[in-house]
Design a protein around this motif. Structure first.
Motif, PDB file in Angstrom:
ATOM      1  N   LEU A 194      -0.182   2.144   7.430  1.00 10.88           N
ATOM      2  CA  LEU A 194      -0.875   3.420   7.278  1.00 10.88           C
ATOM      3  C   LEU A 194      -2.329   3.143   6.956  1.00 10.88           C
ATOM      4  O   LEU A 194      -2.632   2.318   6.096  1.00 10.88           O
ATOM      5  N   VAL A 195      -3.207   3.814   7.655  1.00  6.76           N
ATOM      6  CA  VAL A 195      -4.642   3.750   7.382  1.00  6.76           C
ATOM      7  C   VAL A 195      -5.096   5.160   7.044  1.00  6.76           C
ATOM      8  O   VAL A 195      -4.922   6.071   7.857  1.00  6.76           O
ATOM      9  N   GLN A 196      -5.636   5.321   5.856  1.00  2.68           N
ATOM     10  CA  GLN A 196      -5.997   6.647   5.379  1.00  2.68           C
ATOM     11  C   GLN A 196      -7.427   6.632   4.839  1.00  2.68           C
ATOM     12  O   GLN A 196      -7.856   5.644   4.243  1.00  2.68           O
ATOM     13  N   PRO A 197      -8.145   7.738   4.990  1.00  6.76           N
ATOM     14  CA  PRO A 197      -9.488   7.811   4.398  1.00  6.76           C
ATOM     15  C   PRO A 197      -9.406   8.092   2.900  1.00  6.76           C
ATOM     16  O   PRO A 197      -8.427   8.671   2.399  1.00  6.76           O
ATOM     17  N   VAL A 198     -10.445   7.669   2.186  1.00 10.54           N
ATOM     18  CA  VAL A 198     -10.555   7.972   0.764  1.00 10.54           C
ATOM     19  C   VAL A 198     -10.489   9.488   0.564  1.00 10.54           C
ATOM     20  O   VAL A 198     -11.081  10.252   1.325  1.00 10.54           O
ATOM     21  N   GLY A 199      -9.740   9.913  -0.446  1.00  6.47           N
ATOM     22  CA  GLY A 199      -9.648  11.334  -0.750  1.00  6.47           C
ATOM     23  C   GLY A 199      -8.515  12.064  -0.047  1.00  6.47           C
ATOM     24  O   GLY A 199      -8.233  13.227  -0.364  1.00  6.47           O
ATOM     25  N   SER A 200      -7.860  11.388   0.883  1.00  8.21           N
ATOM     26  CA  SER A 200      -6.744  12.025   1.595  1.00  8.21           C
ATOM     27  C   SER A 200      -5.455  11.886   0.785  1.00  8.21           C
ATOM     28  O   SER A 200      -5.344  11.029  -0.088  1.00  8.21           O
ATOM     29  N   PRO A 201      -4.440  12.724   1.066  1.00  4.95           N
ATOM     30  CA  PRO A 201      -3.165  12.611   0.353  1.00  4.95           C
ATOM     31  C   PRO A 201      -2.305  11.493   0.935  1.00  4.95           C
ATOM     32  O   PRO A 201      -2.576  10.975   2.017  1.00  4.95           O
ATOM     33  N   ARG A 210       2.249  -1.200   4.524  1.00 11.00           N
ATOM     34  CA  ARG A 210       0.889  -1.705   4.344  1.00 11.00           C
ATOM     35  C   ARG A 210      -0.055  -0.527   4.385  1.00 11.00           C
ATOM     36  O   ARG A 210      -0.180   0.126   5.416  1.00 11.00           O
ATOM     37  N   LEU A 211      -0.702  -0.217   3.256  1.00 13.17           N
ATOM     38  CA  LEU A 211      -1.631   0.905   3.155  1.00 13.17           C
ATOM     39  C   LEU A 211      -3.051   0.390   3.070  1.00 13.17           C
ATOM     40  O   LEU A 211      -3.371  -0.439   2.212  1.00 13.17           O
ATOM     41  N   THR A 212      -3.883   0.870   3.947  1.00 10.94           N
ATOM     42  CA  THR A 212      -5.309   0.561   3.911  1.00 10.94           C
ATOM     43  C   THR A 212      -6.071   1.856   3.723  1.00 10.94           C
ATOM     44  O   THR A 212      -5.920   2.787   4.511  1.00 10.94           O
ATOM     45  N   VAL A 213      -6.863   1.915   2.670  1.00  7.26           N
ATOM     46  CA  VAL A 213      -7.683   3.098   2.394  1.00  7.26           C
ATOM     47  C   VAL A 213      -9.123   2.743   2.733  1.00  7.26           C
ATOM     48  O   VAL A 213      -9.669   1.764   2.214  1.00  7.26           O
ATOM     49  N   LEU A 214      -9.723   3.525   3.622  1.00  4.04           N
ATOM     50  CA  LEU A 214     -11.078   3.232   4.082  1.00  4.04           C
ATOM     51  C   LEU A 214     -12.085   4.255   3.554  1.00  4.04           C
ATOM     52  O   LEU A 214     -11.731   5.406   3.316  1.00  4.04           O
TER      53      LEU A 214
END
Lengths: 112, 113
Positions: free
Chosen positions: B11-18, B109-113
């Motif tokens: 999972l790739v998620q932007p900062v501030g997302s749930p 695997r979580l990546t926060v961008l």
């Protein structure tokens, strides 16, 4: 910290050689477990040794526990390339409210 | 036999997302359930554990929360992700006590961008 440490942090050996990894801890334990983690995967349970046991075997794996030295070792005999993985010890300590602590792991590379 | 599933795998998620990560166990009843986080090249940090439906214990105060809506379902959530939430999230179960053998899922695997 109640977490123990694995030693060494990294180990590289030739296929066929034996690999020994150590785990130390600071508090009392009820049991100590060893897990393997292949890169990017979940952990797989290898062996559980209780505090009143001194040695256990499973196939090519041998685990010893010395409660007087607060340490355990994992020996992999006749290593294979497929043994390449990270190995973690986890300490079960019921005396502190069912706590279960993982160490930082030993990265083992077996060269074919 | 018992199996444990986690999704998504990556999972790739932007900062501030749930965030919502799900873990389900099959083949056993009333298991203890655990969420761990593993930073790159590091050991496992226990985040939450549950001994039953609706019973959640938090080990580390943080930006995350956990819920257990069903006996064999464990969910890890966040309302607003931080960069520091990046990592490898592992779900595990045990028959009863935390010090029992734990069985792990394949991880997310979580990546926060």
């Amino acid at each position: 910290s109640q977490q123990g440490e694995e030693d060494p942090q990294a180990l590289s050996i030739q296929e066929g050689e034996n690999a020994t990894m150590n785990c130390s801890y600071k508090t009392s334990i009820n049991n100590l477990q060893w897990y393997r983690q292949n890169s990017g995967r979940g952990l797989v349970h290898l062996i559980l040794i209780r505090s009143n046991e001194r040695e256990k075997h499973s196939g090519r794996l041998r685990v010893t526990l010395d409660t007087s030295k607060k340490s355990s070792s994992l020996l992999i005999t006749a290593s294979r390339a497929a043994d390449t993985a990270s190995y973690f010890c986890a300490k079960g300590d019921k005396n502190t409210g069912n706590q279960f602590y993982f160490g930082t792991g030993t990265s083992l590379t077996v060269i074919p | 036999s018992q199996t444990i599933h986690q999704w998504p795998a990556t999972l790739v998620q932007p900062v501030g997302s749930p965030l919502s990560l799900e873990c389900t166990v099959e083949g056993t009843s009333n298991p203890n359930l655990y969420w761990y986080r593993q930073a790159a090249g590091r050991g496992l940090q226990l985040l939450f554990y549950s001994v039953g439906i609706g019973q959640i214990s938090s080990e580390v105060p943080q930006n995350l929360s956990a819920s257990r809506p069903q006996d064999r379902q464990f969910i890890l959530s966040s309302k607003k992700l931080l960069l520091s939430d990046s990592g490898f999230y592992l779900c595990a179960w045990s028959v009863s006590e935390m010090t029992d053998t734990q069985y792990f899922g394949p991880g997310t695997r979580l990546t926060v961008l």
